[in-house]
Structure formats: C-alpha cells, structure tokens
Design a protein around this motif. Structure first.
Motif, PDB file in Angstrom:
ATOM      1  N   TYR A 165       0.769  -1.219   0.081  1.00 44.78           N
ATOM      2  CA  TYR A 165      -0.052   0.160  -0.077  1.00 44.78           C
ATOM      3  C   TYR A 165       0.736   1.351  -0.044  1.00 44.78           C
ATOM      4  N   GLY A 166       2.014   1.217   0.676  1.00 45.04           N
ATOM      5  CA  GLY A 166       3.106   2.168   0.347  1.00 45.04           C
ATOM      6  C   GLY A 166       3.316   2.544  -1.081  1.00 45.04           C
ATOM      7  N   ILE A 167       3.499   1.333  -1.560  1.00 44.86           N
ATOM      8  CA  ILE A 167       3.868   1.633  -3.421  1.00 44.86           C
ATOM      9  C   ILE A 167       2.547   2.127  -3.909  1.00 44.86           C
ATOM     10  N   LEU A 168       1.541   1.582  -3.643  1.00 44.26           N
ATOM     11  CA  LEU A 168       0.336   2.128  -4.437  1.00 44.26           C
ATOM     12  C   LEU A 168      -0.085   3.678  -3.836  1.00 44.26           C
ATOM     13  N   ILE A 169       0.261   4.015  -2.785  1.00 44.67           N
ATOM     14  CA  ILE A 169      -0.024   5.534  -2.546  1.00 44.67           C
ATOM     15  C   ILE A 169       0.698   6.312  -3.535  1.00 44.67           C
ATOM     16  N   LEU A 170       2.087   6.022  -3.588  1.00 42.58           N
ATOM     17  CA  LEU A 170       2.876   6.725  -4.706  1.00 42.58           C
ATOM     18  C   LEU A 170       2.467   6.383  -6.117  1.00 42.58           C
ATOM     19  N   TYR A 171       1.915   5.316  -6.503  1.00 37.06           N
ATOM     20  CA  TYR A 171       1.362   5.044  -7.783  1.00 37.06           C
ATOM     21  C   TYR A 171       0.191   6.160  -8.007  1.00 37.06           C
ATOM     22  N   TYR A 172      -0.749   6.059  -7.135  1.00 32.78           N
ATOM     23  CA  TYR A 172      -1.873   7.022  -7.331  1.00 32.78           C
ATOM     24  C   TYR A 172      -1.397   8.741  -7.342  1.00 32.78           C
ATOM     25  N   ILE A 173      -0.532   9.022  -6.492  1.00 28.98           N
ATOM     26  CA  ILE A 173       0.134  10.376  -6.765  1.00 28.98           C
ATOM     27  C   ILE A 173       0.611  10.497  -8.021  1.00 28.98           C
ATOM     28  N   TRP A 174       1.155   9.637  -8.272  1.00 33.80           N
ATOM     29  CA  TRP A 174       1.881   9.760  -9.843  1.00 33.80           C
ATOM     30  C   TRP A 174       0.645   9.890 -10.915  1.00 33.80           C
ATOM     31  N   ARG A 175      -0.334   9.034 -10.881  1.00 34.37           N
ATOM     32  CA  ARG A 175      -1.388   8.903 -11.831  1.00 34.37           C
ATOM     33  C   ARG A 175      -1.984  10.457 -11.735  1.00 34.37           C
ATOM     34  N   PHE A 176      -2.256  11.246 -10.564  1.00 34.86           N
ATOM     35  CA  PHE A 176      -2.679  12.602 -10.477  1.00 34.86           C
ATOM     36  C   PHE A 176      -1.887  13.439 -11.294  1.00 34.86           C
ATOM     37  N   TYR A 177      -0.519  13.331 -11.026  1.00 37.80           N
ATOM     38  CA  TYR A 177       0.481  13.939 -11.777  1.00 37.80           C
ATOM     39  C   TYR A 177       0.382  14.053 -13.210  1.00 37.80           C
ATOM     40  N   GLU A 178       0.238  12.820 -13.824  1.00 43.85           N
ATOM     41  CA  GLU A 178       0.134  12.706 -15.121  1.00 43.85           C
ATOM     42  C   GLU A 178      -1.170  13.270 -15.864  1.00 43.85           C
ATOM     43  N   LYS A 179      -2.361  13.121 -15.181  1.00 48.37           N
ATOM     44  CA  LYS A 179      -3.667  13.591 -15.505  1.00 48.37           C
ATOM     45  C   LYS A 179      -3.572  15.073 -15.560  1.00 48.37           C
ATOM     46  N   ASN A 180      -2.916  15.591 -14.766  1.00 48.57           N
ATOM     47  CA  ASN A 180      -2.783  16.953 -14.677  1.00 48.57           C
ATOM     48  C   ASN A 180      -1.961  17.592 -15.723  1.00 48.57           C
ATOM     49  N   LYS A 181      -0.697  17.026 -16.144  1.00 48.06           N
ATOM     50  CA  LYS A 181      -0.038  17.285 -17.319  1.00 48.06           C
ATOM     51  C   LYS A 181      -0.910  17.414 -18.617  1.00 48.06           C
ATOM     52  N   VAL A 182      -1.897  16.133 -18.627  1.00 42.43           N
ATOM     53  CA  VAL A 182      -2.690  16.094 -19.942  1.00 42.43           C
ATOM     54  C   VAL A 182      -3.859  17.390 -19.894  1.00 42.43           C
ATOM     55  N   ILE A 183      -4.053  17.761 -18.773  1.00 40.90           N
ATOM     56  CA  ILE A 183      -5.122  18.798 -18.596  1.00 40.90           C
ATOM     57  C   ILE A 183      -4.145  20.281 -18.930  1.00 40.90           C
ATOM     58  N   GLN A 184      -3.088  20.343 -18.579  1.00 42.97           N
ATOM     59  CA  GLN A 184      -2.642  21.469 -18.737  1.00 42.97           C
ATOM     60  C   GLN A 184      -2.084  21.547 -20.340  1.00 42.97           C
ATOM     61  N   HIS A 185      -1.701  20.360 -20.957  1.00 42.88           N
ATOM     62  CA  HIS A 185      -1.389  20.400 -22.210  1.00 42.88           C
ATOM     63  C   HIS A 185      -2.735  21.026 -23.078  1.00 42.88           C
ATOM     64  N   ALA A 186      -3.916  20.290 -22.663  1.00 40.18           N
ATOM     65  CA  ALA A 186      -4.908  20.443 -23.635  1.00 40.18           C
ATOM     66  C   ALA A 186      -5.332  22.054 -23.318  1.00 40.18           C
ATOM     67  N   LYS A 187      -5.284  22.624 -22.237  1.00 38.56           N
ATOM     68  CA  LYS A 187      -5.637  24.041 -21.824  1.00 38.56           C
ATOM     69  C   LYS A 187      -4.702  24.850 -22.844  1.00 38.56           C
ATOM     70  N   ARG A 188      -3.367  24.609 -23.028  1.00 36.42           N
ATOM     71  CA  ARG A 188      -2.536  25.570 -23.686  1.00 36.42           C
ATOM     72  C   ARG A 188      -3.021  25.458 -25.138  1.00 36.42           C
TER      73      ARG A 188
END
Length: 327
Positions: A165-188
C-alpha cells in the motif's frame, strides 16, 4: 474498480489485519476477519443485481446509495451480525472494524475511476469521479496478486501489505500528476475551453479526452504527451422543442443524462417514427461510441421504444429496440 480487484483487495486486507493483536493471536479470528474483509470488499457492488430489472435502473443506482455514507456504516454492521450467527464468541468489535475498513476502501478506490460514486449521499447526489485510475488497472491488480503470492510463500503479511500500500499510494500520486499534465497540455492548445474531460485507459500514458469550448466538442486522445484528434462536433445544448421534451420523459434517457457529463445528440426522422439519440463521447473505442441512449417516438410524440447502455454493434442495438417494441 472491477470485481477481481476488489476480491484481491479483500484478501490483502485480511492479511494486513494480522497487525491487530486480537486477530494475530487467534486462528478463528484470522479466518473470520478474512471472510469479513472479502465480503466487505464486495458488499457495495451488490447493487449489480439491479441489472436484472433494466439498464436505466442500474445506471441511476449503481454506485449510488450502496456507496453512500449511511451504507458504509450499515454494511459492516450487517456483515458482523451475520458472521456472529455462524461463529459464536467472536470479538465482534474487531470484525466490525475490519469489515468497515474493507467497505470504506471499496468506496474510496471507486472514487478514482471515471465512473465515480455518489459517496457524499445523503448530503449530495453529485457523482464524485476523479478519473485517474481505470476501472481495471493491471498494475493495481497484479501488485496485489504478487503480494498475496508472497504471503502464501511465507512472507510476513503485515510487512508485505504495508509495503504494497505504500507503493500504491505513490502510484496514485503519480497518476494525478500525469492527469494534470494532460489537462494543462489541453488548456494550452485550447485556452478558451470551458470543460476538459479526461478518462484513464489501461495504458499508463494513454488518456481519453473530450475538450469542450463554447462552440465545439473535440474528441481526442493523449498518448505520451501528444494529443491526437479523432472527431469534432458542434457543441449544441439540448434544445427546447416538442420531440426532445417528449424524449426526455423516458427513463432510459433520463438515466443517461444523469450519468453522462459530455455527449452529443441527434434526431433522425423515419417513415414510422422519430429517433432521438444521445452519444457519450468519453468512451470512444476503435472509432465507435458504445455508450448511448436511444428513444423512438411516433407522430403523436408517444415513446414506442428506448434503450440505454453499452452497444458495440448497430445491428445489436436495432435488435434490442425491436425486442422492446414487440414487448
């Protein structure tokens, strides 16, 4: 999440429960708590039986009241009371605690899907859908499976599942980061966008996109930080006209609209009926949009047939509508 992932999460929680001295010191409690966490990890999805009625009822209620705050409190009570009937003398407070953790975790992880849940009921009927984890995520499933195999081979359960679950918490944080990158790209690329709908896929670097401006709906895909466009449609709010107002009284269409945040609509006039079709744009698959709602009305604006759900073939959809008409 899918049923298989909830099952392996239930087993994992049963192993993690060994951190509790009451569980670790009593083999009967170990088995009882394991059963409780497995059932608790599935209980909120018991509303799947609503499919036996029809798709409209299922869409309106799946992940609704069964995933609400009262249900999260009620499911553990039911599980504990049932197990107490078959296993006299159990430490019911411990069983209650771990079944609650299992139910809570089920609802919590469902929030991260694009489908989401009504987890805030009764305070709000809003769907909470963070859209960072696919309904079936291979990484989450197979890391659970690997941890369970380690447990079976003799690895200490508490350390194994805390590590998982420690590994999965880091995985979830990374997934939020990746989604935010997609949103920011689309906004640009679309600075005038009013809404950006992002849905995960089973592939780490692939995301489904619907970008909405005041005039246009863009259906696209982001892969390795590159946005590829598939189709675009004019953004047209649902019009106030007799045929559409009549169609919106249908239960199937009402269920679709309560669930889908981005769609396009079309009206087709045929010899004997008029067909109103709504198409969810989030789930494009191989050039096809499988999640739809169809309402067919006669010249008197009476509904003669309707359907909502997942259909990957137009011929299959026509057969379903014909069966409904005959019935």
């Amino acid at each position: 999440m899918d049923t298989g992932t909830h099952v392996v999460m239930g087993f994992a929680l049963g192993g993690l429960a060994m951190v509790d001295p009451v569980v670790a010191s009593d083999p009967v409690m170990q088995k009882t708590v394991l059963i409780a966490t497995i059932i608790g990890s599935q209980a909120p999805d018991f509303d799947t039986v609503l499919k036996l009625r029809n798709n409209a009822v299922y869409l309106r209620n799946h992940r609704g009241i069964t995933h609400s705050i009262p249900a999260v409190l009620l499911w553990p009570l039911l599980i504990t009371a049932t197990l107490a009937l078959f296993v006299p003398g159990i430490a019911w407070a411990t069983v209650l605690l771990w079944s609650f953790i299992a139910v809570f975790l089920h609802v919590f992880v469902d929030i991260f899907n694009a489908y989401g849940t009504q987890a805030l009921r009764p305070f709000s009927k809003r769907w909470v859908a963070l859209g960072v984890i696919n309904t079936f995520d291979p990484y989450i499933f197979f890391t659970h499976l690997g941890a369970l195999m380690m447990w079976l081979l003799g690895s200490p359960p508490v350390a194994t599942f805390f590590g998982l679950y420690g590994i999965l918490i880091l995985y979830y944080i990374w997934r939020f980061y990746e989604k935010n990158k997609v949103i920011q790209h689309a906004k640009r690329l679309h600075p005038t966008a009013t809404h950006i709908f992002v849905s995960p896929s089973m592939r780490w670097y692939q995301w489904h996109l619907v970008i909405r401006t005041k005039e246009t709906l863009y259906v696209a895909e982001s892969t390795h930080n590159e946005i590829n466009y598939f189709e675009q449609y004019p953004f047209e709010p649902i019009p106030d006209m007799p045929i559409m107002n009549a169609a919106r009284k249908d239960d199937n269409l009402h269920a679709f609209l309560s669930f889908s945040p981005t769609y396009r609509w079309e009206v087709e006039k045929n010899d004997d009926y008029t067909e109103v079709r709504f198409i969810d744009l989030r789930y494009r698959s191989k050039g096809h949009y499988p999640f739809v709602a169809i309402v067919q009305l006669n010249e008197q604006l009476q509904i003669i047939s309707s359907y909502t759900g997942w259909v990957y073939n137009e011929n299959t959809l026509r057969k379903k509508l014909n069966v409904l008409t005959e019935n």
